[in-house]
Motif scaffolding. Structure first.
Motif, PDB file in Angstrom:
ATOM      1  N   GLU A 114      15.440   4.867  -3.934  1.00 42.10           N
ATOM      2  CA  GLU A 114      16.284   5.360  -5.019  1.00 42.10           C
ATOM      3  C   GLU A 114      15.586   6.531  -5.694  1.00 42.10           C
ATOM      4  O   GLU A 114      14.388   6.470  -5.972  1.00 42.10           O
ATOM      5  N   ILE A 115      16.347   7.584  -5.958  1.00 43.30           N
ATOM      6  CA  ILE A 115      15.830   8.743  -6.684  1.00 43.30           C
ATOM      7  C   ILE A 115      16.411   8.706  -8.086  1.00 43.30           C
ATOM      8  O   ILE A 115      17.629   8.641  -8.269  1.00 43.30           O
ATOM      9  N   ILE A 116      15.520   8.756  -9.071  1.00 40.62           N
ATOM     10  CA  ILE A 116      15.912   8.746 -10.474  1.00 40.62           C
ATOM     11  C   ILE A 116      15.231   9.942 -11.133  1.00 40.62           C
ATOM     12  O   ILE A 116      14.095   9.833 -11.598  1.00 40.62           O
ATOM     13  N   GLY A 117      15.895  11.092 -11.117  1.00 44.13           N
ATOM     14  CA  GLY A 117      15.302  12.307 -11.689  1.00 44.13           C
ATOM     15  C   GLY A 117      14.067  12.740 -10.934  1.00 44.13           C
ATOM     16  O   GLY A 117      14.140  13.168  -9.792  1.00 44.13           O
ATOM     17  N   ASN A 118      12.902  12.595 -11.573  1.00 40.43           N
ATOM     18  CA  ASN A 118      11.642  12.969 -10.920  1.00 40.43           C
ATOM     19  C   ASN A 118      10.869  11.749 -10.408  1.00 40.43           C
ATOM     20  O   ASN A 118       9.702  11.847 -10.090  1.00 40.43           O
ATOM     21  N   GLN A 119      11.549  10.605 -10.310  1.00 42.63           N
ATOM     22  CA  GLN A 119      10.903   9.394  -9.818  1.00 42.63           C
ATOM     23  C   GLN A 119      11.547   8.918  -8.525  1.00 42.63           C
ATOM     24  O   GLN A 119      12.766   8.995  -8.353  1.00 42.63           O
ATOM     25  N   LEU A 120      10.708   8.400  -7.639  1.00 47.62           N
ATOM     26  CA  LEU A 120      11.153   7.778  -6.404  1.00 47.62           C
ATOM     27  C   LEU A 120      10.811   6.295  -6.499  1.00 47.62           C
ATOM     28  O   LEU A 120       9.664   5.939  -6.771  1.00 47.62           O
ATOM     29  N   ARG A 121      11.816   5.439  -6.314  1.00 47.95           N
ATOM     30  CA  ARG A 121      11.587   3.988  -6.334  1.00 47.95           C
ATOM     31  C   ARG A 121      11.699   3.466  -4.911  1.00 47.95           C
ATOM     32  O   ARG A 121      12.688   3.693  -4.223  1.00 47.95           O
ATOM     33  N   ILE A 122      10.659   2.762  -4.477  1.00 45.68           N
ATOM     34  CA  ILE A 122      10.649   2.120  -3.170  1.00 45.68           C
ATOM     35  C   ILE A 122      10.693   0.618  -3.431  1.00 45.68           C
ATOM     36  O   ILE A 122       9.781   0.060  -4.041  1.00 45.68           O
ATOM     37  N   GLY A 123      11.757  -0.020  -2.996  1.00 43.07           N
ATOM     38  CA  GLY A 123      11.911  -1.456  -3.204  1.00 43.07           C
ATOM     39  C   GLY A 123      12.076  -2.171  -1.880  1.00 43.07           C
ATOM     40  O   GLY A 123      12.698  -1.648  -0.959  1.00 43.07           O
ATOM     41  N   LEU A 149       4.605  -1.053   5.155  1.00 40.76           N
ATOM     42  CA  LEU A 149       5.489  -2.203   4.977  1.00 40.76           C
ATOM     43  C   LEU A 149       5.565  -3.036   6.256  1.00 40.76           C
ATOM     44  O   LEU A 149       6.617  -3.137   6.885  1.00 40.76           O
ATOM     45  N   PRO A 150       4.455  -3.646   6.662  1.00 39.31           N
ATOM     46  CA  PRO A 150       4.489  -4.438   7.893  1.00 39.31           C
ATOM     47  C   PRO A 150       5.349  -5.687   7.719  1.00 39.31           C
ATOM     48  O   PRO A 150       5.348  -6.325   6.671  1.00 39.31           O
ATOM     49  N   GLY A 151       6.108  -6.003   8.755  1.00 43.02           N
ATOM     50  CA  GLY A 151       6.940  -7.205   8.722  1.00 43.02           C
ATOM     51  C   GLY A 151       8.313  -6.993   8.120  1.00 43.02           C
ATOM     52  O   GLY A 151       9.138  -7.903   8.130  1.00 43.02           O
ATOM     53  N   GLU A 181       8.455  -3.645  -5.704  1.00 41.16           N
ATOM     54  CA  GLU A 181       8.813  -2.236  -5.820  1.00 41.16           C
ATOM     55  C   GLU A 181       7.657  -1.424  -6.366  1.00 41.16           C
ATOM     56  O   GLU A 181       6.789  -1.946  -7.056  1.00 41.16           O
ATOM     57  N   ARG A 182       7.674  -0.150  -5.988  1.00 38.86           N
ATOM     58  CA  ARG A 182       6.683   0.804  -6.472  1.00 38.86           C
ATOM     59  C   ARG A 182       7.425   2.072  -6.879  1.00 38.86           C
ATOM     60  O   ARG A 182       8.431   2.437  -6.274  1.00 38.86           O
ATOM     61  N   TRP A 225       0.839  -1.186   0.000  1.00 40.54           N
ATOM     62  CA  TRP A 225       0.000   0.000   0.000  1.00 40.54           C
ATOM     63  C   TRP A 225       0.877   1.239   0.000  1.00 40.54           C
ATOM     64  O   TRP A 225       1.892   1.300   0.689  1.00 40.54           O
ATOM     65  N   ILE A 226       0.466   2.260  -0.757  1.00 36.33           N
ATOM     66  CA  ILE A 226       1.221   3.506  -0.840  1.00 36.33           C
ATOM     67  C   ILE A 226       0.239   4.672  -0.911  1.00 36.33           C
ATOM     68  O   ILE A 226      -0.833   4.547  -1.502  1.00 36.33           O
ATOM     69  N   ASN A 227       0.585   5.789  -0.288  1.00 35.57           N
ATOM     70  CA  ASN A 227      -0.252   6.980  -0.296  1.00 35.57           C
ATOM     71  C   ASN A 227       0.639   8.186  -0.566  1.00 35.57           C
ATOM     72  O   ASN A 227       1.705   8.312   0.041  1.00 35.57           O
TER      73      ASN A 227
END
Length: 150
Positions: free
Chosen positions: A74-83, A63-65, A110-111, A47-49
């Motif tokens: 990770e920041i890639i220009g105008n994108q944020l990657r959550i892995g 991110l339970p558990g 990842e999102r 889940w992401i908000n």
């Protein structure tokens, strides 16, 4: 003399209810099957908000558990990657029968969050408490312009 066109049914004379019922049953079948498969293999995305204030953008991920060392930002220009990565090794030993069972699993999810401006790496802050990841991204003065719609 009547033409062949007069013998064809009018488009409003055909009852499409059986076809619609069949399509609905097929949708239910596939939706149920994939939901079952996702829960069996744990393929659900986390889940992401994302919310925006005047001065910052706040991204929250549930991110339970998971532990801090399993999360990668990770920041890639105008994108944020959550892995997130999860490794598990389950080992069963039975010394009486000289039996050893070892199972290993690896899971990576990842999102991506895309923003309308480049993300400043130094000013971006992240905290992780009780299974909730919170990332605060400051908004710099950008040259955003809005267009009126007539």
């Amino acid at each position: 003399m009547a033409s062949n066109r007069d013998k064809l049914p009018n488009r409003f004379d055909v009852d499409m209810t059986p076809l619609h019922d069949f399509m609905r049953q097929m949708d239910n079948f596939f939706n149920h099957s994939f939901k079952h498969m996702n829960s069996h293999f744990n393929l659900r995305p986390f889940w992401i908000n994302v919310r925006e204030t005047e001065k910052k953008v706040i991204v929250e991920a549930e991110l339970p558990g998971y532990k801090r060392d399993q999360i990668e930002l990770e920041i890639i220009g105008n994108q944020l990657r959550i892995g997130v990565e999860d490794n598990a090794i389950i080992e069963e030993k039975n010394n009486e029968n000289a039996y050893l069972n070892k199972q290993q699993s690896f899971q990576k999810r990842e999102r991506f969050v895309t923003l309308p401006f480049e993300i400043p790496k130094r000013e971006t802050k992240a905290t992780f408490r009780e299974g909730m990841l919170k990332i605060t991204i400051p908004k710099k003065q950008s040259e955003r312009k809005y267009i009126d719609i007539n």
